[in-house]
Design an enzyme around this catalytic site. Structure first.
Site, PDB file in Angstrom:
ATOM      1  N   SER A 193       8.979  -1.492  -0.878  1.00 49.05           N
ATOM      2  CA  SER A 193       8.138  -2.161   0.105  1.00 49.05           C
ATOM      3  C   SER A 193       6.693  -1.763  -0.171  1.00 49.05           C
ATOM      4  CB  SER A 193       8.558  -1.716   1.509  1.00 49.05           C
ATOM      5  OG  SER A 193       7.675  -2.215   2.476  1.00 49.05           O
TER       6      SER A 193
ATOM      7  N   LYS B  43       8.965  -6.168  -1.985  1.00 51.96           N
ATOM      8  CA  LYS B  43       8.644  -6.699  -0.655  1.00 51.96           C
ATOM      9  C   LYS B  43       7.170  -6.463  -0.410  1.00 51.96           C
ATOM     10  CE  LYS B  43       9.583  -4.696   3.913  1.00 51.96           C
ATOM     11  NZ  LYS B  43      10.677  -4.141   4.747  1.00 51.96           N
TER      12      LYS B  43
ATOM     13  N   LYS C 137       3.866  -6.991   2.399  1.00 50.72           N
ATOM     14  CA  LYS C 137       3.545  -7.202   3.810  1.00 50.72           C
ATOM     15  C   LYS C 137       2.533  -8.337   3.907  1.00 50.72           C
ATOM     16  CE  LYS C 137       5.771  -3.549   5.521  1.00 50.72           C
ATOM     17  NZ  LYS C 137       6.800  -3.619   6.556  1.00 50.72           N
TER      18      LYS C 137
ATOM     19  N   ASP D 126       7.288  -9.452   4.437  1.00 48.22           N
ATOM     20  CA  ASP D 126       7.576  -8.901   5.771  1.00 48.22           C
ATOM     21  C   ASP D 126       6.345  -9.103   6.649  1.00 48.22           C
ATOM     22  OD1 ASP D 126       8.374  -7.476   7.995  1.00 48.22           O
ATOM     23  OD2 ASP D 126       8.778  -5.593   6.931  1.00 48.22           O
TER      24      ASP D 126
ATOM     25  N   GLU E 165      10.841 -11.569   6.358  1.00 44.10           N
ATOM     26  CA  GLU E 165      11.320 -10.589   7.332  1.00 44.10           C
ATOM     27  C   GLU E 165      10.488 -10.666   8.609  1.00 44.10           C
ATOM     28  OE1 GLU E 165      11.765  -6.752   5.488  1.00 44.10           O
ATOM     29  OE2 GLU E 165      11.953  -5.696   7.391  1.00 44.10           O
TER      30      GLU E 165
ATOM     31  N   LYS F 209      18.490  -0.650  10.152  1.00 46.64           N
ATOM     32  CA  LYS F 209      17.911   0.697  10.113  1.00 46.64           C
ATOM     33  C   LYS F 209      18.679   1.514  11.130  1.00 46.64           C
ATOM     34  CE  LYS F 209      13.174  -0.717   8.996  1.00 46.64           C
ATOM     35  NZ  LYS F 209      11.772  -0.831   9.455  1.00 46.64           N
TER      36      LYS F 209
ATOM     37  N   GLY G 270      13.847   0.974   5.690  1.00 47.63           N
ATOM     38  CA  GLY G 270      13.291   2.325   5.640  1.00 47.63           C
ATOM     39  C   GLY G 270      12.190   2.509   6.670  1.00 47.63           C
TER      40      GLY G 270
END
Ligand code: OSB
Ligand code: MG
Length: 371
Positions: free
Chosen positions: A136, A162, A164, A189, A214, A263, A291
């Protein structure tokens, strides 16, 4: 098991670089480590992953400590616990506070596996010898810095990237990434930063061949995500919205997502995470393990969980050196060809690096069972 002593520590560890999302930025990570000692002398370890600021969930490191000290520890200490599944049952008299609950519950899972002399993965019912790992990447100051992070991640073998996104750093960003890396397995995400008013923008993202998007909408929402999913090609993956088995059931029922990020800390522990995993498996909903920028102790729990069969997609469980100069476990968690090998040692499968933990501890308190 019978817990006679618990130590809660507050640790402060500096990340190699700040991790930035649509809700905020972290560099000096503060978190809790809980050590639960059984009457027979064995110790289980859990990590409290709530941040200092309630921007991802309503919990904070301080509320976790308060709820543990005043409510959760008194429910557990000195009580005969035959199986870790009992812990979430005992905690059901306390509403939510899932991250606080998971801090203690995961320590008891570790202790339970150590008592049986089996790996935590085996205790949970996992059978994989290695788990697939993605990475990420937080919001970067420039596209050039983002490309560098992507290069480094691909070099290290991570199986998917991934990134953001947030308003103003979405379409242009994905467009730029796709120009440089047309085929890289990519997902985005949003950490809840859009609303249904952004439908047209979110539909535009369909053209970038994302594995999934996400948590585009509200952190508590399940209904609007169903409306959005029906109008998007890109699979939606829910993160923040899934806080329990019941949330997962609702999301499956309504068609709010096609993938779920599990999670353990967000749902109150490993027992609840496993129940959600099993439910998703029954409904052919793919899952992966998320995570929380954990240290090695929290990561070890996530890795053990990822060995369950329906964790079919790479998780956000990057190795120790990704965020940390030095981790608090030994050996450190390493990623090889995109996989983490599962330790055969009992419990979380890693030794505690006691000297490192001591150095990073800024506060600690010991609790003893009343006899
Ligand atoms: O939304 O998955 C998230 C980190 C902190 C809070 C929320 C999230 C994340 C990550 C990082 O994406 C995943 C990791 O621990 O490497
Ligand atoms: Mg997320």
């Amino acid at each position: 098991m019978n817990i006679e002593q618990v130590k809660i520590r507050q640790l402060k560890m500096r990340m190699k670089s700040p991790f930035k999302t649509s809700f905020g930025s972290v560099q000096d990570k503060q978190f809790l480590i809980l050590e639960a000692r059984d009457r027979d002398g064995l110790t289980g370890y859990g990590e409290g992953v709530a941040f200092e600021v309630p921007w991802y969930t309503e919990e904070t490191m301080k509320t976790s400590w308060h709820v543990l000290e005043d409510f959760l520890l008194p429910l557990i200490m000195g009580k005969e616990i035959h199986h870790p599944d009992m812990v979430s049952e005992i905690f059901s008299s306390i509403r939510r506070n899932n991250m606080a609950k998971a801090t203690l519950e995961t320590a008891i899972w570790d202790l339970y596996a150590k008592k049986q002399s089996i790996p935590l993965a085996t205790a949970l019912g996992g059978q994989k010898e290695k788990v697939a790992v993605g990475v990420s990447i937080g919001i970067q100051p420039t596209h050039q810095q983002l490309y560098q992070k992507i290069e480094d991640a691909l070099e290290a073998g991570y199986q998917r990237i991934k990134v953001k996104i947030k308003p103003g750093e979405d379409i242009a960003l994905l467009n730029a990434i796709r120009n440089e890396y047309p085929d890289v397995p990519l997902m985005a995400d949003a950490n809840s930063c859009y609303t249904l008013n952004d439908l047209a923008l979110l539909q535009e993202l369909d053209q970038y061949g994302l594995l999934m998007i996400e948590q585009p909408l509200g952190a508590n929402d399940i209904v609007q995500h169903a409306k959005l999913q029906s109008q998007l090609k890109t699979p939606i993956c829910l993160d923040e919205s899934i806080t329990s088995y019941e949330d997962a059931e609702a999301a499956i029922d309504l068609g709010s997502c096609k993938v779920m990020n599990i999670k353990y800390a967000r749902v109150g522990g490993l027992t609840e995470a496993k129940r959600i995993h099993d439910l998703c498996a029954k409904h052919e909903m793919e899952v992966w393990c998320g995570g929380m920028l954990e240290s090695g102790i929290g990561r070890a729990h996530a890795i053990a969980l990822s060995t369950l069969a329906n964790f079919t997609l790479p998780g956000d469980t990057a190795g120790s050196t990704h965020y940390w100069e030095e981790d608090i476990i030994t050996p450190e968690i390493t990623v090889k060809n995109g996989y983490i090998s599962i330790s055969k040692e009992p419990g979380i499968g890693y030794e505690i690096n006691h000297s490192a933990i001591e150095r990073y501890t800024v506060k600690e308190k010991v609790y003893r069972a009343n006899r």
